[in-house]
Structures are given as structure tokens and as C-alpha cells.
Design a protein around this motif. Sequence first.
Motif, PDB file in Angstrom:
ATOM      1  N   GLY A 223       0.817  -1.213   0.000  1.00 36.19           N
ATOM      2  CA  GLY A 223       0.000   0.000   0.000  1.00 36.19           C
ATOM      3  C   GLY A 223       0.845   1.254   0.000  1.00 36.19           C
ATOM      4  O   GLY A 223       0.544   2.220  -0.711  1.00 36.19           O
ATOM      5  N   ARG A 226       2.170   1.828  -3.436  1.00 33.48           N
ATOM      6  CA  ARG A 226       1.147   2.369  -4.326  1.00 33.48           C
ATOM      7  C   ARG A 226       0.904   3.843  -4.038  1.00 33.48           C
ATOM      8  O   ARG A 226       0.759   4.662  -4.967  1.00 33.48           O
ATOM      9  CB  ARG A 226      -0.147   1.575  -4.156  1.00 33.48           C
ATOM     10  N   GLY A 227       0.887   4.200  -2.748  1.00 35.47           N
ATOM     11  CA  GLY A 227       0.696   5.600  -2.389  1.00 35.47           C
ATOM     12  C   GLY A 227       1.826   6.486  -2.873  1.00 35.47           C
ATOM     13  O   GLY A 227       1.632   7.678  -3.134  1.00 35.47           O
ATOM     14  N   ARG A 281      -3.554  -2.926   3.052  1.00 38.45           N
ATOM     15  CA  ARG A 281      -3.114  -2.249   1.830  1.00 38.45           C
ATOM     16  C   ARG A 281      -3.655  -0.815   1.799  1.00 38.45           C
ATOM     17  O   ARG A 281      -2.941   0.126   1.459  1.00 38.45           O
ATOM     18  CB  ARG A 281      -3.571  -3.031   0.595  1.00 38.45           C
ATOM     19  N   THR A 282      -4.938  -0.659   2.170  1.00 41.01           N
ATOM     20  CA  THR A 282      -5.566   0.661   2.184  1.00 41.01           C
ATOM     21  C   THR A 282      -4.861   1.591   3.164  1.00 41.01           C
ATOM     22  O   THR A 282      -4.568   2.755   2.855  1.00 41.01           O
ATOM     23  CB  THR A 282      -7.049   0.540   2.566  1.00 41.01           C
ATOM     24  N   ASN A 285      -1.511   2.568   1.788  1.00 49.50           N
ATOM     25  CA  ASN A 285      -1.682   3.523   0.701  1.00 49.50           C
ATOM     26  C   ASN A 285      -1.833   4.945   1.241  1.00 49.50           C
ATOM     27  O   ASN A 285      -1.259   5.907   0.706  1.00 49.50           O
ATOM     28  CB  ASN A 285      -2.893   3.124  -0.143  1.00 49.50           C
ATOM     29  N   ARG A 289       0.640   8.223   0.785  1.00 55.30           N
ATOM     30  CA  ARG A 289       0.137   9.487   0.228  1.00 55.30           C
ATOM     31  C   ARG A 289       0.315  10.659   1.184  1.00 55.30           C
ATOM     32  O   ARG A 289      -0.063  11.786   0.856  1.00 55.30           O
ATOM     33  CB  ARG A 289      -1.333   9.329  -0.135  1.00 55.30           C
TER      34      ARG A 289
END
Length: 352
Positions: A223, A226-227, A281-282, A285, A289
Motif C-alpha cells: 500500500g 502504491r501511495g 493495503r488501504t 496507501n 500518500r
Amino acid sequence: MQRISAKQTLVKTKKKSKNNEFILEKIAVIGGGSWATALVKILSENKSQVHWWMRNKNDVQHLVNYKHNPRYLSGVQFDLNYVKPNPDLQAVVAAADWVILAVPAAFVQEAIVGLPKDALEGKVIVSAIKGMIPDENILITEYVEQHFNVPNSHQLVIAGPCHAEEVALEKQSYLTIGSHDISTAERFCELLRNRYVKANPLDDLDGIEYCAVMKNIIALACGIARGLNYGDNFQAVLVSNAMFEIERFLDAIMPLHRSLSGSAYLGDLLVTAYSQFSRNRTFGNMIGRGYTVKSAQVEMNMVAEGYYAVKSIYELNKKLNVVMPITNAVYLILYEKISPGVEFEILKEKLK
């Protein structure tokens, strides 16, 4: 590993009563979250009698009135002939032969602290928790054994790959039941199997439980990547390196000849690392970010087990000295407040 024979198995196969009706299996589910809700759905639809403990009395009353959990998977309707919601934990546990623990690991002690020491005697304890007891840095099965004198031969663990949201949608799902006693694990598998759930026993309780903890840490890393706008190429390398990291850790802490390519290991890791339903994962992420840990926790309003697990694994590894660059990176970001961007610049040079 210690085994007990089928004749010694704690929970017997369903029998018929004098009026030729099947006696229902009596199962306690401790927890009111999405995974607990999914398990109650599976078990009750298979005609087991489920005594369901939820902390919030209003949620219990809502379920009695409207036949669904108001907070999680609210589209799932329950047959109250088979589901018995109750805020009285001792009564729920006393009524059951199987006890499923399905609260976040960080809150297990708080949830069951009021139980008498002998409350779990003679029962099979099933951990549906994929985390560790914070600060004590022990697995759920170890905690149950230490605090309630339940030997691990009388315990099971549930592994995926399986997300509660897909169970609610009745998507084809697979579960692995880890145990030191295959006969008891197989009996529990029978209670879970239906047209959309397949369940199989596996004689690796400890390995499955540790792997379930580790895969949440890796999902956090995925995550975060991805972020930070790392692509699919990087994530594939991250996950493949993670399998070696998990293998090294398991070999150091719980050595056993095992293949990590099975569903309970690699499969569970993949679904947690890639799925839209993965809360770890969330959470990762959001950290990637730029969210702080606190702000991410508040916005998610759900527990990401990997946040607590990474500290436990990091502390355990101080003695083991296993090479674990991914786990170390996640720990430094979450607990030492190192910039995710900076830490992943360092991490990417360590991956192969």
C-alpha cells in the motif's frame, strides 16, 4: 508435533436425537466486525447454532430487530433460528463447544479479560485473528494457552485467502484450517464447507499463524508503494522478495519442512497485498500518500492488523537477527516516522 486421535477429538460428529433430528453444533463467535459477520453467515447457513457476542448492546438489539449487522456487511440477512446475538460474553462462551475469536488482536485482552480462567476448558478454540498481542509479542494461540490453559492441540487457526466482503457476495472462497490435530481441523472444515466456500485442514498451526501476521505487514508495504506511485513492476518484486523474507523468518522462529506456495501462505499474501478489500493495503496507501498514522486510523475507522504486528515482529527479530528489509522499512515509517519516500528509496536498493 503433538497429536490426538480421532477418538480423543473434543468435538464429536453430529448425532441424531431420539426424535431423529440432528443435534446442532454449538459455536460461539466473539466479535462484531466484518470477518466475524462473514463467519456467522457461513456457519448459520450451514445450520449450526451460532451464539454471537457483540460488545455494543445497541448493535445486538438492531440485529435482533432487523436481522443484520448495522456496522459491517449490512446486506447479509441472518436467520435468528440459528443466530443468537448476545452481549453477555460468559453466557455466549458457556453455550458453545467451539469458540471462535474474531476481534482485532490489539483488543483481544480487553474483550475476554472478564472470562474465568476455566471458561474455555473442554472447548475447541478457533483463532480467526491475523495478528499478535501487542507488547507481549505473542500469537493468539500462545495467549490462549498461557492465560486459559488451553493446549495448542485444542486450538485451530483460520487462514485465507478469503476476504469477508467476498463471502458476503458469495464469491468462490477458500479457507485453510491449521491445527496440530487434523481430525479436529477436518471436523471444523465440515462446518464451513458450502457451495461457495471450500475448506481444507493443514498440520501447520504455528506456520500458518505467523504467515498470516507477516502477510499483513507486506500488504502495508504494498500500500505504501502504491501511495508513493510505484508501479506494478515494483510491487511484483516487492511481493516476491517478501516470500523469501517470510520464509527466512519462519525458518528461524518455527522451523518445519513446509512449502510456502500453498493457498494458506502465498495465496493469503497475494489477496492481502493486491485486493481492494485489504484494509492493510488501504492503510499503507494512505501512509504513502502522506497521511499520519493517527489520521489514517481515524479516516479508515477499521483496524489494520499489520500496524500492530510490525512492531511485534520487529521486536522478536531483535533476538533472531533475520534479514528482513521490508519489515524493517515498514516499522521505521510507522513507528520512527521516517519519510516513506526516503525509506523506500533505501528499500528498493535491497530488493532483487
